[in-house]
Scaffold this motif. Structure first.
Motif, PDB file in Angstrom:
ATOM      1  N   ARG A  60       0.843  -1.200   0.000  1.00 33.32           N
ATOM      2  CA  ARG A  60       0.000   0.000   0.000  1.00 33.32           C
ATOM      3  C   ARG A  60       0.877   1.247   0.000  1.00 33.32           C
ATOM      4  N   GLY A  65       0.536  -2.271   3.687  1.00 35.13           N
ATOM      5  CA  GLY A  65       0.255  -3.470   2.900  1.00 35.13           C
ATOM      6  C   GLY A  65       1.130  -4.642   3.299  1.00 35.13           C
ATOM      7  N   GLN A 117      -4.146   3.646  -0.023  1.00 34.22           N
ATOM      8  CA  GLN A 117      -3.848   2.338  -0.593  1.00 34.22           C
ATOM      9  C   GLN A 117      -3.081   2.466  -1.909  1.00 34.22           C
TER      10      GLN A 117
END
Length: 152
Positions: A60, A65, A117
């Motif tokens: 991300r 992430g 994101q």
């Protein structure tokens, strides 16, 4: 299609689960990126950028992430581009746990995640090409339907 190759190592009960994953199931699912990279390491045409996409397509922009918690420009650009494409495909496809979203709803979600994101520049490029991408999607969907109908 090879970006999720590592999912062959994820049990079907997790892949096909109709509800939310437990934290243990989620951690196991998240191993698919590294597993895929390991399984595909010997494939010549995937060296470098291809393997970067397999490993890093769930990183991300904000660093939250997986698998390496990379952030911003630390994430290979090919993986940043693929992350948007993969999210669009995932959101506009039926899943065991939810029906497909419309293209417009998926686009709104991608735009809402710009800077969190997704790489904002990649989202801007996606937005600028929305009309062309929708056209491609319609053409491919129609082609799949025609192909399916001609087999029967």
């Amino acid at each position: 299609m090879l970006h999720d190759f590592g999912k062959i190592g994820i049990p079907d009960y997790i892949l096909q689960k109709p509800g939310p994953l437990t934290s243990t199931e989620r951690r196991l699912m998240q191993t698919h990126t590294v597993l895929g990279e390991q399984l595909l390491r010997g494939v010549t045409f995937l060296q470098d950028r291809g393997l970067e996409i397999v490993r890093s397509h769930h990183e991300r922009w904000d660093g939250r992430g997986y698998p390496d918690r990379r952030a911003g420009d630390e994430i290979p650009v090919a993986a940043r581009i693929f992350a948007v494409a993969d999210a669009l495909d995932a959101m506009t496809s039926d899943r065991p746990y939810r029906p497909a979203l419309t293209w417009a709803a998926a686009t709104r979600e991608i735009e809402a995640e710009s800077g969190a994101q997704f790489d904002p520049e990649v989202v801007d490029a996606f937005r600028a090409r929305d009309r062309g991408l929708r056209s491609i999607r319609r053409t491919l969907t129609a082609g799949q339907l025609v192909g399916a109908l001609s087999v029967n």
